[in-house]
Design an enzyme around this catalytic site. Sequence first.
Site, PDB file in Angstrom:
ATOM      1  N   SER A   8       0.850  -1.198   0.000  1.00 24.46           N
ATOM      2  CA  SER A   8       0.000   0.000   0.000  1.00 24.46           C
ATOM      3  C   SER A   8       0.878   1.238   0.000  1.00 24.46           C
ATOM      4  CB  SER A   8      -0.904   0.014   1.235  1.00 24.46           C
ATOM      5  OG  SER A   8      -1.416   1.325   1.395  1.00 24.46           O
ATOM      6  N   HIS A  32      -1.246  -1.346  -4.237  1.00 26.89           N
ATOM      7  CA  HIS A  32      -2.508  -1.012  -3.574  1.00 26.89           C
ATOM      8  C   HIS A  32      -2.572   0.502  -3.364  1.00 26.89           C
ATOM      9  CE1 HIS A  32      -6.011  -1.969  -1.092  1.00 26.89           C
ATOM     10  NE2 HIS A  32      -5.582  -1.058  -0.232  1.00 26.89           N
ATOM     11  N   ASP A  34      -4.736   3.553  -1.875  1.00 24.44           N
ATOM     12  CA  ASP A  34      -5.808   3.909  -0.937  1.00 24.44           C
ATOM     13  C   ASP A  34      -6.306   5.311  -1.198  1.00 24.44           C
ATOM     14  OD1 ASP A  34      -6.038   1.624   0.839  1.00 24.44           O
ATOM     15  OD2 ASP A  34      -3.982   2.069   1.415  1.00 24.44           O
ATOM     16  N   MET A  36      -9.047   8.209  -0.113  1.00 24.77           N
ATOM     17  CA  MET A  36      -9.951   8.632   0.972  1.00 24.77           C
ATOM     18  C   MET A  36     -10.482  10.027   0.647  1.00 24.77           C
ATOM     19  SD  MET A  36      -7.621   7.319   4.163  1.00 24.77           S
ATOM     20  CE  MET A  36      -6.702   5.766   4.036  1.00 24.77           C
ATOM     21  N   HIS A  63      -8.435   1.144  -3.969  1.00 23.69           N
ATOM     22  CA  HIS A  63      -9.349   0.910  -2.841  1.00 23.69           C
ATOM     23  C   HIS A  63      -9.991   2.247  -2.485  1.00 23.69           C
ATOM     24  CE1 HIS A  63      -9.523  -0.176   1.760  1.00 23.69           C
ATOM     25  NE2 HIS A  63     -10.727  -0.060   1.223  1.00 23.69           N
ATOM     26  N   MET A  65     -12.092   4.434  -0.345  1.00 22.59           N
ATOM     27  CA  MET A  65     -12.756   4.654   0.949  1.00 22.59           C
ATOM     28  C   MET A  65     -13.456   6.005   0.854  1.00 22.59           C
ATOM     29  SD  MET A  65      -9.634   3.179   3.201  1.00 22.59           S
ATOM     30  CE  MET A  65      -8.562   3.289   1.787  1.00 22.59           C
ATOM     31  N   MET A 136     -11.609  -5.747   5.452  1.00 21.25           N
ATOM     32  CA  MET A 136     -10.769  -4.820   6.231  1.00 21.25           C
ATOM     33  C   MET A 136     -10.449  -5.453   7.581  1.00 21.25           C
ATOM     34  SD  MET A 136     -10.066  -2.173   4.434  1.00 21.25           S
ATOM     35  CE  MET A 136      -9.184  -1.287   5.737  1.00 21.25           C
ATOM     36  N   GLY A 141      -8.734   4.160   7.216  1.00 14.75           N
ATOM     37  CA  GLY A 141      -8.358   5.553   7.443  1.00 14.75           C
ATOM     38  C   GLY A 141      -6.863   5.763   7.603  1.00 14.75           C
ATOM     39  N   GLY A 144      -0.631   1.521   9.723  1.00 22.43           N
ATOM     40  CA  GLY A 144       0.068   1.275  10.986  1.00 22.43           C
ATOM     41  C   GLY A 144      -0.815   0.929  12.167  1.00 22.43           C
ATOM     42  N   ASP A 170      -6.712  -6.364   4.366  1.00 23.21           N
ATOM     43  CA  ASP A 170      -6.068  -5.049   4.391  1.00 23.21           C
ATOM     44  C   ASP A 170      -6.101  -4.469   5.796  1.00 23.21           C
ATOM     45  OD1 ASP A 170      -5.123  -2.511   3.813  1.00 23.21           O
ATOM     46  OD2 ASP A 170      -6.833  -1.935   2.557  1.00 23.21           O
ATOM     47  N   GLY A 171      -4.897  -4.258   6.354  1.00 20.27           N
ATOM     48  CA  GLY A 171      -4.781  -3.571   7.634  1.00 20.27           C
ATOM     49  C   GLY A 171      -4.063  -4.407   8.679  1.00 20.27           C
ATOM     50  N   SER A 193       2.700  -0.301   6.157  1.00 15.41           N
ATOM     51  CA  SER A 193       3.835   0.012   7.022  1.00 15.41           C
ATOM     52  C   SER A 193       4.841  -1.139   7.111  1.00 15.41           C
ATOM     53  CB  SER A 193       3.344   0.416   8.409  1.00 15.41           C
ATOM     54  OG  SER A 193       2.437  -0.533   8.908  1.00 15.41           O
TER      55      SER A 193
HETATM   56  C1  DX5 Z   1      -6.224   1.658   5.672  1.00 15.58           C
HETATM   57  C2  DX5 Z   1      -5.821   1.323   4.261  1.00 15.58           C
HETATM   58  C3  DX5 Z   1      -4.741   0.326   4.229  1.00 15.58           C
HETATM   59  C4  DX5 Z   1      -3.449   0.749   4.902  1.00 15.58           C
HETATM   60  C5  DX5 Z   1      -2.724  -0.469   5.360  1.00 15.58           C
HETATM   61  O1  DX5 Z   1      -7.397   2.341   5.680  1.00 15.58           O
HETATM   62  O2  DX5 Z   1      -6.898   0.800   3.523  1.00 15.58           O
HETATM   63  O3  DX5 Z   1      -4.489  -0.131   2.900  1.00 15.58           O
HETATM   64  O4  DX5 Z   1      -2.630   1.498   4.044  1.00 15.58           O
HETATM   65  O5  DX5 Z   1      -1.632  -0.090   6.131  1.00 15.58           O
HETATM   66  P1  DX5 Z   1      -0.958  -1.104   7.162  1.00 15.58           P
HETATM   67  O6  DX5 Z   1      -0.503  -2.293   6.357  1.00 15.58           O
HETATM   68  O7  DX5 Z   1       0.187  -0.314   7.721  1.00 15.58           O
HETATM   69  O8  DX5 Z   1      -1.985  -1.471   8.178  1.00 15.58           O
HETATM   70 ZN    ZN Z   2      -6.467  -0.227   1.505  1.00 16.36          ZN
END
Ligand code: DX5
Ligand code: ZN
Length: 214
Positions: A8, A32, A34, A36, A63, A65, A136, A141, A144, A170-171, A193
Site C-alpha cells: 500500500s 494497492h 488507498d 480517501m 481501494h 474509501m 478490512m 483511514g 500502521g 487489508d490492515g 507500514s
Molecule cells: C487503511 C488502508 C490500508 C493501509 C494499510 O485504511 O486501507 O491499505 O494502508 O496499512 P498497514 O498495512 O500499515 O496497516
Molecule cells: Zn487499503
Amino acid sequence: MKIKIAPSILSADKKKLQEEIEGIEEFADLIHVDIMDGKFVPPITFDSKEIGKIKSKLPKDVHLMVEYPLTEGFIDDYIAAGAASITIHEEAKDDIDKCIEYIKGKGINVGISINPSSSLDNILSYLDKVDMVLIMSVNPGYAGQKFISSVLDKVKRLRELKPDLDIEIDGGINKDTIKQVVDAGANVIVAGSAIFDQENRKGAIRELRDAFKS
Ligand code: DX5
Ligand code: ZN
C-alpha cells in the site's frame, strides 16, 4: 491459490512515489492505492492525477474509501488513472449494484469491501457479481494500526462459500499476522507500514512471504 502481495503506497514517501514503486516492483504483485475522501474516513489521500502519472508493470489495485464512488466521479477518475481493479465499500452511500455494474462495464475488475464491524451477510448478494472481496482488518483511514483478529472468521466463511474468489485482506498485516490470514483463506495481502517503513523493501517482502510458508 497463488498468494499475491500488494504494497500500500499510503505508507510510501509521497514526494518520490515513482521511485518508491520502482523499489518494490520486482518483488510485489499489485500496487494497492488507498483513496480517501475526508468524509467516509477523515483523511484525504492522493489525487487521481498523481496516480495516473505512476508508470509500473504492476496492476493498480484501487481501494476507494469514499462515500460516493460513482456520483462524485471517483470511479471515472481512477479508471482514467489506469486502475486495473476498483474496490468500493459496501458502507458507501451510492447504489452498490450500480457501482459494480458501472465498473464491470468499463472492462476492469471490481471488488467489494467490508469494514471490521460489518457483517459478511451485507455482501452476500454481490458475491456472484464481483472479482474480489476486500476484508478490512483495521478500521479504514490510517496505516500502521493493529490487526483485528475477529475478522478471520469472515475470511474463513467466505473462503468456504467461494473457493476460487480473490479474497483480499487489508490492515495490520506484518510478518506476525500474515500466516493467520493466509491460513484462513485470504490470497491477496495488502501491507503498508510492514513494507514501506523498512529500509530494505525487498527484505521486508521476503520476510512476509517466508512467514506464511512456515
Ligand atoms: C487503511 C488502508 C490500508 C493501509 C494499510 O485504511 O486501507 O491499505 O494502508 O496499512 P498497514 O498495512 O500499515 O496497516
Ligand atoms: Zn487499503
